[in-house]
Design an enzyme around this catalytic site. Structure first.
Site, short mmCIF file in Angstrom:
data_model
loop_
_atom_site.label_atom_id
_atom_site.label_comp_id
_atom_site.label_asym_id
_atom_site.label_seq_id
_atom_site.Cartn_x
_atom_site.Cartn_y
_atom_site.Cartn_z
CG ASP A 1 -8.13 -3.73 2.24
OD1 ASP A 1 -9.28 -3.55 2.70
OD2 ASP A 1 -7.76 -3.19 1.18
CE LYS B 1 0.42 -16.73 1.48
NZ LYS B 1 0.03 -18.17 1.37
CG ASP C 1 -2.86 -19.65 3.06
OD1 ASP C 1 -2.05 -18.98 3.71
OD2 ASP C 1 -2.59 -20.76 2.60
CE1 TYR D 1 -3.31 -2.80 0.60
CE2 TYR D 1 -4.58 -0.80 0.93
CZ TYR D 1 -4.52 -2.15 0.67
OH TYR D 1 -5.67 -2.86 0.49
#
Ligand code: NAD
Length: 405
Positions: A291, A227, A267, A157
């Protein structure tokens, strides 16, 4: 800006460590916002004023001070984000805003992003809980009770990217290829490139804020969501720096089990949160993960349109509370907009200021109203035997429930 001179004595002071000293009569700057903003803002103020009056018997009061941003600022001051508005949010430390329009394709930056960046509001705080009576797509929405700490200033971002086919993209690829020996770009000629900065400082301040929040609210567990299995140095760095910072700052709390810090790959977290939401409490995560996660969790409690949010710098004390939905141009001016996102954000603001009793009165009124099937049309149509109230009638109802509590 309205009444600035008269209200200058009622400013919040920020003490060492970001602790707030809040005067009994406190000035709170607000931006009404565009679209439905001018409808939901007075509704929120009516309910919050009633709750503060009831909770503290007139001893405490909020003096609302309007500052301009968005369409109103553009019209009156020729700029959509006047310096005065930024200065007021910084000077008064705690403020609230309605939604602001971001024109598409004009090159104008998002005002929300500009506010967050210029005030370095590094945490996007999104509590997610279910209200009885609100329709949800999951079987046990009552098990969802989480608070998401989303890093607000870094990650993909940061806005560092170059479009495929431009000189910049070619230059960047040449640097990667020639200077860094990168051979992994599959289609270099047609690739766009983005950069994902994640720092130790940025990670530490977010994770420590999440741990302090967990300890102060008796929530106990903080889960670092990342991640790091794929992005070893950025997301993996977030995990490692997060654990290290927590161990350094809270050795006793971790040893005694008063605080538990664990981690989960993003995930897996998305699956687990759906299957076993009660396992999670405080979530600390990077910008992009945050987000997705905040919106998925909000959808699980049926609250995508009513979920509250805040952008906070826990070091300077600066915080802007906000409706998380947009300007809803399709319903603006019709007195049907749901003011709950802004009202719940104002409750977060009261809690941030330490005025918890007033926040609890509003929460109880919302629960009661939803329990009776009384809400704005977007929610009431899913409530068996629900009654649709307009924005102002719904605010009247909540204010009445608060006053009669
Ligand atoms: P939106 O949230 O304004 O609207 C999406 C849908 O939700 C619409 O059908 C709308 O009627 C409905 N909705 C939104 N708020 C509602 C409320 N309070 N009560 C009842 N229904 C509500 O999203 P959008 O249409 O994608 O965006 C419109 C504008 O808002 C854009 O300019 C966008 O940039 C801006 N925006 C601002 C913020 C912010 O200021 N935080 C956030 C998102 C979008």
């Amino acid at each position: 800006m309205i009444n600035r001179k008269e209200t200058i004595m009622s400013k919040i002071e920020v003490m060492q460590g970001g602790r707030l000293s809040v005067p009994e009569h406190v000035t709170v700057p607000f931006v009404a916002g565009d679209g439905v903003g001018p409808e939901i803002m007075p509704a929120m103020q009516q309910v919050i004023d009633a709750a503060v009056a009831k909770a503290y018997g007139g001893r405490r009061k909020i003096e609302w001070m309007e500052v301009l941003a968005g369409g109103k600022a553009q019209e009156r001051m020729g700029t959509s984000l006047p310096d005065e508005t930024l200065a007021a949010f910084a000077e008064y430390h705690v403020g609230i805003k309605g939604p602001l329009m971001t024109p598409v394709g004009t090159g104008m930056r998002s005002l929300n992003v500009a506010l967050r960046q210029q005030l370095d509001l590094f945490t996007c705080l999104r509590p997610v809980r279910w209200f009885n009576g609100v329709q949800s797509p999951v079987k046990h929405p009552e098990d969802v009770d989480m608070v998401v700490f989303r890093e607000n200033t870094e990650d993909i971002y940061a806005g560092i990217e170059w479009e495929a086919g431009t000189d910049e993209a070619r230059k960047f690829y040449t640097f990667l290829h020639d200077a860094m020996g990168v051979r992994k770009v599959r289609f270099p000629e047609t690739s766009s490139f983005g950069v994902k900065p994640v720092s130790r400082e940025g990670t530490e301040r977010l994770v420590l804020a999440a741990c302090r929040y967990a300890l102060a609210s008796g929530r106990k567990k903080v889960t670092l969501v990342h991640k790091g299995n794929i992005m070893k140095f950025t997301e993996g760095g977030f995990r490692r720096w997060g654990y290290e910072a927590a161990r350094r700052a809270f050795p006793d709390e971790l040893a005694s089990g008063q605080l538990v810090v664990d981690d989960c790959i993003a995930d897996a977290f998305l699956q687990n949160a759906l299957l076993r939401p009660a396992d999670y409490s405080v979530i600390a995560t990077l910008n992009l993960n945050g987000d997705y996660i905040s919106d998925m969790l909000a959808a699980m409690v049926g609250g995508i349109g009513i979920s509250p949010g805040a952008n906070i710098n826990y070091d300077t004390g600066n915080a802007i509370f906000e409706a998380t939905h947009g300007t809803a141009p399709d319903i603006a001016g019709k007195n049907v907009a749901n003011p709950c996102s802004l009202i719940l954000s104002a409750c977060m603001m009261l809690e941030y200021m330490g005025w918890t009793e007033a926040s609890q009165l509003v929460m109880a009124a919302l629960e009661r109203s939803f329990g009776e099937g009384c809400a704005t049309a977007d929610l009431s149509r899913f409530m068996p035997g629900g009654t649709a109230l307009g924005t102002s009638a719904f605010a009247d109802k909540l204010a009445m429930l608060v006053a009669g509590a």
